[in-house]
Design a protein around this motif. Structure first.
Motif, PDB file in Angstrom:
ATOM      1  N   SER A 163      42.664  14.493   2.677  1.00 27.06           N
ATOM      2  CA  SER A 163      41.924  13.790   3.728  1.00 27.06           C
ATOM      3  C   SER A 163      40.839  14.603   4.414  1.00 27.06           C
ATOM      4  N   CYS A 164      40.849  15.921   4.282  1.00 30.31           N
ATOM      5  CA  CYS A 164      39.913  16.768   5.023  1.00 30.31           C
ATOM      6  C   CYS A 164      38.800  17.311   4.132  1.00 30.31           C
ATOM      7  N   GLU A 165      37.601  17.352   4.672  1.00 32.03           N
ATOM      8  CA  GLU A 165      36.495  17.992   3.968  1.00 32.03           C
ATOM      9  C   GLU A 165      36.758  19.484   3.857  1.00 32.03           C
ATOM     10  N   GLU A 166      36.067  20.134   2.934  1.00 38.39           N
ATOM     11  CA  GLU A 166      36.277  21.568   2.679  1.00 38.39           C
ATOM     12  C   GLU A 166      36.088  22.383   3.958  1.00 38.39           C
ATOM     13  N   GLY A 167      37.043  23.263   4.220  1.00 39.87           N
ATOM     14  CA  GLY A 167      36.966  24.123   5.394  1.00 39.87           C
ATOM     15  C   GLY A 167      37.546  23.503   6.653  1.00 39.87           C
ATOM     16  N   LYS A 168      37.990  22.244   6.582  1.00 37.46           N
ATOM     17  CA  LYS A 168      38.562  21.561   7.746  1.00 37.46           C
ATOM     18  C   LYS A 168      40.062  21.347   7.536  1.00 37.46           C
ATOM     19  N   THR A 169      40.782  21.258   8.630  1.00 42.50           N
ATOM     20  CA  THR A 169      42.213  20.965   8.573  1.00 42.50           C
ATOM     21  C   THR A 169      42.516  19.857   9.573  1.00 42.50           C
ATOM     22  N   ILE A 170      43.689  19.265   9.440  1.00 42.74           N
ATOM     23  CA  ILE A 170      44.108  18.229  10.390  1.00 42.74           C
ATOM     24  C   ILE A 170      44.154  18.798  11.809  1.00 42.74           C
ATOM     25  N   ASP A 171      44.720  20.000  11.937  1.00 44.55           N
ATOM     26  CA  ASP A 171      44.801  20.622  13.262  1.00 44.55           C
ATOM     27  C   ASP A 171      43.419  20.856  13.853  1.00 44.55           C
ATOM     28  N   PHE A 172      42.477  21.300  13.018  1.00 44.65           N
ATOM     29  CA  PHE A 172      41.116  21.547  13.483  1.00 44.65           C
ATOM     30  C   PHE A 172      40.486  20.253  13.998  1.00 44.65           C
TER      31      PHE A 172
ATOM     32  N   ALA B  27      30.615  11.764  23.907  1.00 43.70           N
ATOM     33  CA  ALA B  27      31.888  11.378  23.285  1.00 43.70           C
ATOM     34  C   ALA B  27      31.651  10.795  21.900  1.00 43.70           C
ATOM     35  N   ASP B  28      30.582  10.009  21.741  1.00 46.14           N
ATOM     36  CA  ASP B  28      30.250   9.462  20.424  1.00 46.14           C
ATOM     37  C   ASP B  28      29.870  10.572  19.446  1.00 46.14           C
ATOM     38  N   LEU B  29      29.220  11.613  19.942  1.00 47.64           N
ATOM     39  CA  LEU B  29      28.832  12.727  19.078  1.00 47.64           C
ATOM     40  C   LEU B  29      30.065  13.480  18.568  1.00 47.64           C
ATOM     41  N   VAL B  30      31.071  13.620  19.420  1.00 51.11           N
ATOM     42  CA  VAL B  30      32.323  14.251  18.982  1.00 51.11           C
ATOM     43  C   VAL B  30      32.981  13.414  17.902  1.00 51.11           C
ATOM     44  N   LEU B  31      33.011  12.099  18.109  1.00 52.24           N
ATOM     45  CA  LEU B  31      33.623  11.201  17.125  1.00 52.24           C
ATOM     46  C   LEU B  31      32.862  11.225  15.801  1.00 52.24           C
ATOM     47  N   GLU B  32      31.542  11.368  15.874  1.00 54.71           N
ATOM     48  CA  GLU B  32      30.750  11.500  14.651  1.00 54.71           C
ATOM     49  C   GLU B  32      31.180  12.736  13.865  1.00 54.71           C
TER      50      GLU B  32
ATOM     51  N   ASP C 262      32.717  13.140  10.103  1.00 54.02           N
ATOM     52  CA  ASP C 262      32.133  14.020   9.083  1.00 54.02           C
ATOM     53  C   ASP C 262      33.158  14.994   8.509  1.00 54.02           C
ATOM     54  N   SER C 263      34.217  15.281   9.277  1.00 57.61           N
ATOM     55  CA  SER C 263      35.237  16.236   8.829  1.00 57.61           C
ATOM     56  C   SER C 263      36.277  15.595   7.917  1.00 57.61           C
ATOM     57  N   LEU C 264      36.261  14.263   7.840  1.00 55.21           N
ATOM     58  CA  LEU C 264      37.251  13.547   7.031  1.00 55.21           C
ATOM     59  C   LEU C 264      36.656  13.065   5.718  1.00 55.21           C
ATOM     60  N   LYS C 265      37.437  13.129   4.679  1.00 53.06           N
ATOM     61  CA  LYS C 265      37.042  12.533   3.406  1.00 53.06           C
ATOM     62  C   LYS C 265      37.309  11.031   3.452  1.00 53.06           C
ATOM     63  N   PRO C 266      36.726  10.262   2.521  1.00 50.91           N
ATOM     64  CA  PRO C 266      37.028   8.822   2.473  1.00 50.91           C
ATOM     65  C   PRO C 266      38.522   8.529   2.413  1.00 50.91           C
ATOM     66  N   ALA C 267      39.268   9.340   1.665  1.00 48.37           N
ATOM     67  CA  ALA C 267      40.720   9.123   1.562  1.00 48.37           C
ATOM     68  C   ALA C 267      41.398   9.276   2.916  1.00 48.37           C
TER      69      ALA C 267
END
Length: 508
Positions: free
Chosen positions: A224-233, A136-141, A145-150
């Protein structure tokens, strides 16, 4: 070299991002309590304060001090035989996190780790460091990683607006309302603070992540999302049972061989597919009721809490209510199914049961050659209309609870046949259901399919097969399988088979 100098050099070699992650993995939220050597002191401040001050001051001093303290504790720790202590858990978690992040201290006593693993009665397979990581911690990590600082900053703003949730929490006030998460490692510290805060407030756990999903949903996707990521993803990644890395889980195979042609083939197939999926497997041939009780007692041992899922294959003769054991005695199927899910080591984790036995003598007989197979599809509707949502109940946090869980939750029971019917088998290959289930799981690994998708495919595949009774009547019939699911998340098969590492000696 002086130990203080060694620790200082080790810390200086770790990047801020990895320090934040090491702290997060080491302060695992679901650590067992109470344990030998633990006390009733609230550890909330100990785990949250270093993160809060790091975010507020942009300084990793307190996290460094926390990690130094851990290293010193382990250095002075004497492994006590037999008794499993809180420090034993912490030592294993710390080592596995360091190994995962590739920051293992060169001065860490690996012999102590081996001694602790001995106390847990771990086999060679179970000494793989990946078993000790919390999935579960690995998923949260990965979410982090998929989120930008903003994006994390926006989550923080949304959390701060929930005054009922944050009222009286000192560490919240230390961070303040506005945060600059851009310096290296600060985004991670803020995200992990939010996660641990929600966990300790009983708002989220490894299954219930709705509260975290709602925070993420309030983020602005473009910023808010890193390149290639979306909120839904990102949100979708939280809707699967966490079964990251090797092993995929623990697999128990129970098979009555006496009077069942092809039973050894069933064992070989289920063992092969479970290993192919990356499970650690245990087999019980010709189980009796005493065997089952011993297995249940075994599964209650502390080491099984490290597993992320549980699968059981039970193959025997049976009738509508019971299953026949190797000694001719019978057990109620319902008793078997309700006794295993209540084992505490697998609480909040997916538990899958493949029940392969007859549930009666009826057959879905076919008459004539004109019978044509039929198939049906169903549509899935997305309730996204604001108009419809406005008519729904407003379910507030005050009427939600994740603390108490009905024992059968997170359990799926797959039956080889519907009630009152015969479960088909081949003379040499055993259960046809087992054969097709193993084939389909093997074919679908790496395709990102969920277990329920495969079971639905299995239902279609099995119902197309014409079977014939072995008696004088030679009746041609079809078999219909089904499953009952109490799942609260989706269980996906692993994308790849994670190989077992060579761990026959002390960890390297």
């Amino acid at each position: 070299m002086d130990e203080v100098i060694q620790v200082t050099q080790w810390l200086s070699s770790i990047t801020p991002r990895k320090k934040a992650k090491l702290f997060f993995f080491t302060t695992h939220a679901d650590a067992p309590s109470p344990m030998v050597g633990s006390n009733d002191v609230d550890t909330h401040e100990e785990t949250q304060l270093p993160l809060a001050t790091t975010v507020a001051l942009h300084n990793f001093k307190n996290i460094d001090e926390f990690l130094k303290k851990k290293v010193n504790t382990f250095s002075c720790y004497n492994v006590i035989e037999n008794e499993i202590t809180k420090t034993d858990y912490e030592y294993l978690r710390f080592y596995s996190a360091c190994k995962y992040l590739d920051v293992v201290p060169p001065f860490l006593d690996l012999e102590k780790i081996s001694a602790i693993q001995n106390k847990f009665e771990m086999t060679d397979e179970e000494r793989d460091y990946r078993l000790l990581l919390d999935s579960a911690d690995l998923v949260l990590e990965k979410v982090c990683d998929s989120l930008k600082p903003a994006g994390v900053s926006q989550m923080w703003t949304a959390l701060r607006k929930d005054r009922n949730l944050i009222r009286g929490v000192k560490t919240i006030d230390i961070i303040g309302f506005f945060v600059d998460p851009n310096p290296t490692g600060i985004k991670e510290c803020l995200f992990f603070f939010i996660v641990r805060f929600l966990q300790r407030a009983d708002k989220i756990n490894r299954v219930n992540t709705n509260r975290l999903e709602r925070l993420i949903a309030q983020c602005d996707e473009s910023s808010s999302c890193e390149e290639g990521k979306t909120i839904d993803f990102i949100i979708d990644s939280l809707r699967f049972y966490p079964t990251e890395l090797y092993p995929f889980g623990f697999c128990l195979i129970m098979c009555v061989i006496e009077g069942r042609d092809g039973a050894m083939q069933e064992i070989e197939k289920t063992m092969e597919i479970s290993r192919h999926l990356g499970m650690i497997t245990h087999t019980e041939k010709n189980p009796t009721k005493e065997t089952i009780e011993l297995v249940k007692k075994e599964l209650m041992k502390p080491k099984y809490q490290f597993y992320s899922s549980f699968t059981c294959w039970f193959m025997s003769h049976g009738d509508s209510n019971s299953m026949v054991l190797a000694d001719g005695e019978t057990i109620e199927r319902e008793w078997f199914l309700t006794s295993f899910p209540d084992i505490s080591t697998f609480q909040l984790k997916p538990k899958v049961f493949f029940m392969v036995s007859c549930r009666g003598a009826n057959k879905f007989s076919l008459k004539g050659d004109e019978f044509e197979g039929q198939s049906a599809t169903c549509d899935y509707y997305d309730i996204g209309s604001a108009l419809i949502r406005n008519r729904m109940l407003d379910i507030t946090d005050s009427v939600r609870d994740i603390s108490y869980v009905q024992p059968m939750m997170d359990t799926l029971v797959a039956y080889s046949i519907v009630l009152d019917h015969l479960s088909g088998r081949a003379n040499t290959h055993g259960s046809i259901y087992v054969d097709r289930a193993c084939v389909l799981m093997s074919e679908n690994i790496s395709r990102g399919r969920s277990l329920t998708e495969i079971l639905e495919h299995l239902s279609q595949d099995l119902h197309e097969i014409l079977q014939e009774t072995m008696d004088e009547d030679r009746i041609v019939y079809k078999q219909a399988c089904h499953y009952d699911s109490f799942f609260r998340k989706t269980l996906k098969l692993p994308y790849t088979r994670h190989p077992k590492e060579d761990v026959h000696s002390a960890p390297q």
